[in-house]
Design a protein around this motif. Structure first.
Motif, PDB file in Angstrom:
ATOM      1  N   LEU A 135      28.865  74.648-150.753  1.00 14.16           N
ATOM      2  CA  LEU A 135      28.496  75.915-151.382  1.00 14.16           C
ATOM      3  C   LEU A 135      27.780  76.903-150.450  1.00 14.16           C
ATOM      4  O   LEU A 135      28.066  78.102-150.511  1.00 14.16           O
ATOM      5  CB  LEU A 135      27.642  75.659-152.627  1.00 14.16           C
ATOM      6  CG  LEU A 135      28.442  75.226-153.849  1.00 14.16           C
ATOM      7  CD1 LEU A 135      27.529  75.023-155.042  1.00 14.16           C
ATOM      8  CD2 LEU A 135      29.500  76.268-154.191  1.00 14.16           C
ATOM      9  N   GLY A 139      22.558  85.764-151.101  1.00 11.08           N
ATOM     10  CA  GLY A 139      22.097  85.147-152.340  1.00 11.08           C
ATOM     11  C   GLY A 139      23.132  85.167-153.451  1.00 11.08           C
ATOM     12  O   GLY A 139      22.924  84.606-154.522  1.00 11.08           O
ATOM     13  N   ARG A 140      24.251  85.819-153.224  1.00 10.42           N
ATOM     14  CA  ARG A 140      25.254  85.934-154.260  1.00 10.42           C
ATOM     15  C   ARG A 140      26.447  85.056-153.886  1.00 10.42           C
ATOM     16  O   ARG A 140      26.821  84.977-152.709  1.00 10.42           O
ATOM     17  CB  ARG A 140      25.689  87.398-154.353  1.00 10.42           C
ATOM     18  CG  ARG A 140      26.621  87.701-155.478  1.00 10.42           C
ATOM     19  CD  ARG A 140      27.092  89.149-155.355  1.00 10.42           C
ATOM     20  NE  ARG A 140      28.290  89.345-156.155  1.00 10.42           N
ATOM     21  CZ  ARG A 140      28.262  89.719-157.416  1.00 10.42           C
ATOM     22  NH1 ARG A 140      27.138  90.011-157.989  1.00 10.42           N
ATOM     23  NH2 ARG A 140      29.386  89.833-158.108  1.00 10.42           N
ATOM     24  N   LEU A 141      27.024  84.411-154.874  1.00 12.48           N
ATOM     25  CA  LEU A 141      28.187  83.569-154.640  1.00 12.48           C
ATOM     26  C   LEU A 141      29.397  84.472-154.403  1.00 12.48           C
ATOM     27  O   LEU A 141      29.720  85.307-155.239  1.00 12.48           O
ATOM     28  CB  LEU A 141      28.394  82.692-155.870  1.00 12.48           C
ATOM     29  CG  LEU A 141      29.050  81.333-155.685  1.00 12.48           C
ATOM     30  CD1 LEU A 141      28.332  80.517-154.631  1.00 12.48           C
ATOM     31  CD2 LEU A 141      29.023  80.598-157.009  1.00 12.48           C
ATOM     32  N   VAL A 150      27.932  81.635-149.850  1.00 11.27           N
ATOM     33  CA  VAL A 150      26.860  82.487-150.358  1.00 11.27           C
ATOM     34  C   VAL A 150      26.651  83.651-149.399  1.00 11.27           C
ATOM     35  O   VAL A 150      26.506  83.459-148.190  1.00 11.27           O
ATOM     36  CB  VAL A 150      25.551  81.687-150.512  1.00 11.27           C
ATOM     37  CG1 VAL A 150      24.425  82.608-150.964  1.00 11.27           C
ATOM     38  CG2 VAL A 150      25.746  80.566-151.518  1.00 11.27           C
TER      39      VAL A 150
END
Lengths: 500, 354
Positions: A357, A364-366, A361
């Motif tokens: 994951l 801070g945002r996927l 990123v």
């Protein structure tokens, strides 16, 4: 006098033929082994006899009379009892209550009388057990005795035991065998499902060998030996995908030093296992299911902590490392149960991103677009039949396995742990998975292949280690291994000098 | 030859079916509750007019709907957060009161602060108090696998006694003698959003919380991890996600959000801590989260709908003379019908011959 005759029994599950015109008969007062590998159709055949499955074809006779067995209740009425691997006992009830459960007549429960009756039955059959004690307090061996008592109390003349020794200690096995011999003298007939050759030789009068759903042969135990049985049990098949070059074995990548571990019940499952996986080789772990393979895969996946020993990855001590840490160290792990390795309700793309994951990123945002693009690439590269946004649980078994392979292999891991990678897959998907594993080896990765399929092990491995009751009982170079030799080792009948 | 009705499973329901769900649920609820309304000697159609339409027809009652929805949005968000991570927090009710105690206590001390700062201090302390009250069951869950449903539920009763003890002991109002805490400082009152109404900043805080919930669950790595843990624990563990830590975080944040709900009730509506601060908002939050399908917008819609029925139930009771509890009955029926309809969307019913 034959007490049971099964003729031409066929049972299909969708496309799988679990029993293919199987003939089987049981003499009065004999102990008859049903021998075969996992999935050979032993349990299916006995479930048919016990009324848990209906056969698609075939005929069953009990004492010469044709019968139809719709449910276990019919089997019980015919004097057939079955003790499965998973006991059907209520832990909070007493032994006596468990024994009469579903068999007592009338409305009122007379605890006093039940206890006396069960105690009397236990004495008569020589099954030492206190009828007043709660089943939850009993050991596994004692619970099995309760199951046998339950069957005998229901006037069983034929007792089916499904892998009865799988859960027992050697001492409990001895006690069980003594009990069976005594009951045999009193006229009980026993069908003994097993894949352990030593047990066949020790306790049975005759053996029927099943392979791929077919009855291969029925022989007198006295006139055969373990080698012949092993050959009949394992057989041979040819596969499309196999290793062609010999290994260019490189430096050691992953090393297990004297690793022990316990299973979920806290019993020893791995006993001082030492193995080394080198770059550019496939190390196969052969063995009959339930001999510690599951725990071995879990230890190497970071899901189970070893109780002793060390795990080294490229010389670095990784004992007790978490799945994420092993991942980071370059150990790629394919889950043993693919349904447990996938979050079915999440999308294919999310599942593919789950192990890495942080890569997706941004501030801070996927980064959804990156996740989808990544999935598209892997779907293309690994020929997965799915869209990135499909929920993962809608995929077929083969595509699910490809998804998991893609997630692991796309990161070019140094070591690949592959427990049962082709279990339940069709031939096409199986070949695909095998060719991918061989490609990893070509690339210079070290592959640990854990498989219950001996043909798969022989087709792919450069070296073969055999696991039996949690121990590595031998490691052979592939050119020295053959079915017979491995079969004997897998059944605990032979040991090889353990090579480093 | 005979007729057969077969029920078969289907994977993804068509879009049309999914859009029909709210309507089907409403229709089913109407049919089921009509009998009760008739029994109460009232006209079901009129009752539903007062439930669903009348509250929207005046500015005052419209704002009342939003006031009723505020705590439900927050507890719904709280429960959604926990449930998404596979942590079944039934303790939002107690955590709400923990936040309310913090607000009532800290609210006495912030008289000298400017309004924005005072409110911020209250919100933070309420959040922390909710977290603190959620901590023990969360720890028991991840450390000892103690069932959180039981522990969080039982702690609600413990909290009810703590509140009662406070209100009948140290915080009993010195002037009136009522079991209510002293009024909090004026600087800590949440500002009104409209004159002559109870609508206050709390509603905006609730909406903001929903937006944050949506963003975290859908657009952050933490949210994806959280959902992975909730939807498939073993797969998440295998993929290297720290399952226990993630669940623990979900439990604490859930408690914190419930605490905010308590702050909004104390600082926005009552200005005191009272026994009956919450009309079971923590429990209703579970229903809201379930109806909303653990989705932020669904939670918002469900909370507004429940707020509507809450407000409408007062009118129905006044105008038609049926008990005010009819509102609760309608909400509960709504939940059951919706769950049934949601289940049915995965099946296809066939009638045919064979």
């Amino acid at each position: 006098m034959k007490i049971i005759e099964m003729r031409g029994i066929t049972k299909r599950f969708a496309s799988l033929v679990a029993n293919d015109h199987v003939d089987f008969d049981l003499e009065r007062g004999e102990i008859h082994a049903l021998l075969g590998e996992n999935g050979a159709g032993k349990t299916t055949l006995m479930r048919i006899l016990y009324g848990l499955y209906r056969p698609d074809e075939g005929e069953i006779r009990v004492e010469g009379r044709p019968v139809t067995i719709h449910a276990p209740k019919d089997a019980i009425a015919l004097g057939i009892g079955m003790v499965t691997q998973h006991f059907a006992l209520v832990p909070t009830l007493t032994v006596a209550e468990n024994v009469v459960l579903g068999f007592n007549e009338g409305f009122r429960l007379d605890r006093q009388r039940i206890a006396e009756e069960v105690a009397e039955a236990a004495r008569r059959f020589g099954l030492e057990i206190d009828p007043a004690v709660q089943v939850g307090h009993l050991s596994v061996g004692q619970r099995q005795r309760v199951e046998i008592l339950k069957a005998l109390y229901r006037h069983a003349r034929v007792l089916i035991l499904d892998e009865p020794t799988a859960v027992l200690t050697p001492q409990e096995v001895e006690a069980l065998f003594a009990t069976l011999r005594r009951l045999q003298h009193e006229g009980l007939s026993v069908i003994f499902i097993t894949h352990k050759l030593a047990e066949v030789m020790a306790i049975t009068d005759r053996v029927t060998v099943l392979r791929d759903g077919k009855a291969i042969a029925t022989v007198r135990t006295a006139s055969t030996n373990e080698e012949a049985l092993a050959r009949m049990m394992v057989g041979r098949e040819s596969f499309g995908v196999r290793r062609e070059t010999s290994a260019r074995r490189g430096e050691p990548l992953l090393r297990m030093e004297g690793i022990s571990a316990v299973d979920d019940r806290g019993l020893p499952a791995l006993k001082r296992v030492s193995l080394t996986i080198h770059s550019g080789e496939i190390l196969g772990i052969a063995g009959v299911g339930g001999n510690g393979q599951h725990e071995l895969a879990e230890v190497l996946s970071g899901l189970r902590r070893p109780t002793e020993g060390r795990l080294l990855v490229e010389g670095r001590d990784m004992t007790g490392a978490s799945p994420a840490e092993l991942n980071a160290a370059g150990v790629g792990r394919i889950p043993e149960d693919r349904h447990e390795g996938i979050v079915g309700e999440l999308s294919v793309a999310d599942n593919m991103a789950l192990e890495t994951l942080p890569r997706f990123v941004k501030k801070g945002r996927l980064d959804r677009q990156a996740i989808i693009a990544h999935a598209r690439r892997l779907i293309e590269q690994f020929q997965i039949k799915a869209r990135p946004t499909d929920r993962a649980k809608t995929l077929s078994g083969g595509n699910m396995q490809k998804l998991l392979l893609a997630r692991v292999l796309s990161r070019k891991p140094k070591v690949v742990i592959a427990p049962q990678p082709t279990r339940g897959l069709d031939i096409g998907a199986t070949d695909y998975v095998r060719s991918q594993l061989l490609a990893q080896r070509e690339r210079g990765a070290g592959v640990l292949l854990i498989s219950e399929d001996l043909d798969e092990i022989l087709a792919l491995s450069d070296r073969i280690a055999v696991i039996y009751e949690g121990e590595i009982v031998g490691i052979l170079p592939a050119q020295e291994a053959d079915v017979e030799r491995l079969g004997l080792m897998m059944a605990g009948a032979a040991r090889e000098e353990v090579l480093p | 030859m005979s007729r057969w009705i077969t029920v078969e499973k289907r994977e993804t329901p068509p879009l049309g079916t999914r859009l029909l769900i709210p309507l089907l649920a409403l229709g089913g609820t109407f049919l089921l509750t009509s009998g009760l309304i008739l029994w109460g000697h009232a006209n079901p159609l009129r009752a539903y007019y007062y439930f669903l339409i009348a509250p929207l027809s005046s500015r005052f009652s419209l704002f009342e709907v939003l006031v009723s929805a505020t705590p439900l949005i927050l507890t719904g968000a709280s429960v959604t957060f926990a449930f998404s991570g596979g942590y079944y927090n039934i303790g939002a009710e107690g955590q709400l009161y923990a936040g309310a105690i913090a607000a009532a206590g800290v609210g006495l001390l912030v008289g000298g602060l400017p309004v924005p700062l005072a409110i911020l201090v209250l919100l933070v302390s309420g959040f922390l108090a909710g977290m603190a009250w959620a901590w023990l069951p969360a720890w028991l869950k991840v450390r000892w696998a103690v069932d959180e449903v039981v522990t969080t539920l039982l702690l609600n009763s413990v909290m009810a006694y703590i509140v009662s003890a406070l209100l009948n002991g140290p915080w009993r109002d010195p002037e009136s003698g009522w079991p209510q805490s002293p009024e909090i400082a004026a600087s800590a009152h949440l500002p009104k959003l409209a004159a002559r109404s109870r609508l206050n900043l709390g509603f905006l805080i609730a909406v903001l919380t929903l937006i944050v919930l949506w963003y975290v669950l859908n657009h952050t790595a933490f949210g994806l991890k959280l959902r992975a843990v909730g939807l498939g624990k073993s797969a998440a563990r295998f993929a290297g996600i720290p399952v226990e830590r993630t669940m623990f975080a979900a439990a604490l944040i859930s408690g914190g959000i419930a605490g905010i709900a308590g702050v909004c009730e104390v600082a926005g509506i009552q200005y005191h801590l009272i026994d009956a601060l919450s009309a079971g908002y923590g429990y209703t939050g579970i229903i809201i989260a379930t109806l909303g399908g653990l989705n932020a917008w669904g939670v918002g819609a469900a909370a507004l709908f429940f707020g509507l029925i809450d407000t409408g139930a007062q009118t129905v009771s006044r105008v038609l003379g049926v008990p005010v509890y009819l509102g609760e009955v309608t909400q509960a029926t709504m939940l059951l019908v919706t769950l049934a309809v949601l289940l049915l969307q995965h099946y296809r019913i066939r009638i045919g011959r064979r």
